[in-house]
Scaffold this motif. Structure first.
Motif, PDB file in Angstrom:
ATOM      1  N   ARG A   1       0.832  -1.208   0.000  1.00  0.00           N
ATOM      2  CA  ARG A   1       0.000   0.000   0.000  1.00  0.00           C
ATOM      3  C   ARG A   1       0.869   1.260   0.000  1.00  0.00           C
ATOM      4  O   ARG A   1       0.509   2.272  -0.609  1.00  0.00           O
ATOM      5  N   GLU A   2       1.992   1.193   0.699  1.00  0.00           N
ATOM      6  CA  GLU A   2       2.908   2.328   0.698  1.00  0.00           C
ATOM      7  C   GLU A   2       3.670   2.411  -0.620  1.00  0.00           C
ATOM      8  O   GLU A   2       3.875   3.493  -1.171  1.00  0.00           O
TER       9      GLU A   2
ATOM     10  N   LYS B   1       2.060   4.101  -3.622  1.00  0.00           N
ATOM     11  CA  LYS B   1       1.892   5.560  -3.545  1.00  0.00           C
ATOM     12  C   LYS B   1       3.025   6.286  -4.255  1.00  0.00           C
ATOM     13  O   LYS B   1       2.927   7.480  -4.523  1.00  0.00           O
TER      14      LYS B   1
ATOM     15  N   GLN C   1       2.445   5.218  -9.666  1.00  0.00           N
ATOM     16  CA  GLN C   1       1.207   5.910  -9.993  1.00  0.00           C
ATOM     17  C   GLN C   1       1.184   6.290 -11.475  1.00  0.00           C
ATOM     18  O   GLN C   1       0.120   6.382 -12.095  1.00  0.00           O
TER      19      GLN C   1
END
Length: 244
Positions: free
Chosen positions: A22-23, A26, A31
């Motif tokens: 999840r980190e 980012k 992205q």
């Protein structure tokens, strides 16, 4: 980005891997569409099995945060508007967002045997005592909600914790339990004599009743919460956006 897993931690490896992913996603480069490291490379870097890593990846794919194409790789899913209400707040956070200072008028702790419904939610037997937390809360002027919370014994609560602190922040900092998912049922009910006395309304007065089922970072049930709100003092707002 330097990522690693603590193999001595009591947090399951697949949960740690999920949090790291999840980190990782980012990062602006991911992205922007860069493929994530392949499973073999990432599993080796984290010193975990591919099965464990795949469990974490599958969770993010299910949540539509990642997309996976066989023979191509895994990357961050394109941004889109969801029709689901994905954000939920604790009572303290709700009040802070409204600029209302939170006050605890009553706070009671007890060890009780769960009824069949609560035991079924926690998947435990009814002969095992669990911690029950009751709080009468509101703003500086008056109380307008009575909460009753039951906690899974797996959390390891002793009853000595400071429950005047924001609940989920305390659980995370002291027990490494992260409230990750909330499912709610909302209805209108008539106030019982007990609840009416707590909220200082007439017995039979209309109340907003919210039943909340809270799950941890492993999607395991952690809290069974009942909230009784004075109808004239609280509005429950749901915001939805049409996905065109």
């Amino acid at each position: 980005m330097n990522i690693s897993i603590d193999h001595k931690s009591h947090i399951p490896l697949h949960i740690q891997a999920e949090l790291l992913l999840r980190e990782l996603i980012k990062d602006p480069v991911y992205q922007a569409g860069k493929l994530l490291p392949n499973e073999v490379e990432l599993a080796k870097k984290l010193a975990i099995s591919r099965t464990t890593l795949r469990q974490a990846l599958n969770k993010l794919v299910y949540e539509e945060l990642l997309v996976r194409k066989k023979g191509y790789g895994t990357k961050v899913a394109p941004s889109k508007i969801s029709s689901k209400s994905m954000n939920w707040l604790s009572f303290s956070q709700e009040m802070k967002a409204r600029g209302i200072p939170v006050r605890n008028y009553e706070l009671h702790l007890s060890w009780v045997y769960p009824d069949e419904q609560i035991a079924s939610f926690f998947d435990i037997k009814t002969d095992k005592k669990i911690l029950k937390l009751e709080r009468l809360r509101g703003g500086s002027a008056s109380a307008f909600v009575y909460f009753i919370s039951y906690f899974h014994p797996r959390i390891g609560l002793s009853g000595e914790e400071d429950f005047k602190l924001p609940l989920y922040e305390m659980l995370e900092s002291e027990h490494s339990v992260i409230a990750n998912l909330s499912k709610e049922e909302i209805s209108a009910i008539a106030a019982s004599k007990f609840i009416a006395g707590k909220l200082e309304v007439e017995t039979g007065s209309p109340l907003l009743f919210r039943k909340r089922f809270v799950y941890d970072q492993g999607d395991r049930p952690m809290e069974y919460n009942l909230g009784y709100y004075r109808a004239e003092s609280f509005i429950y707002t749901v915001e939805s956006r049409r996905n065109r």
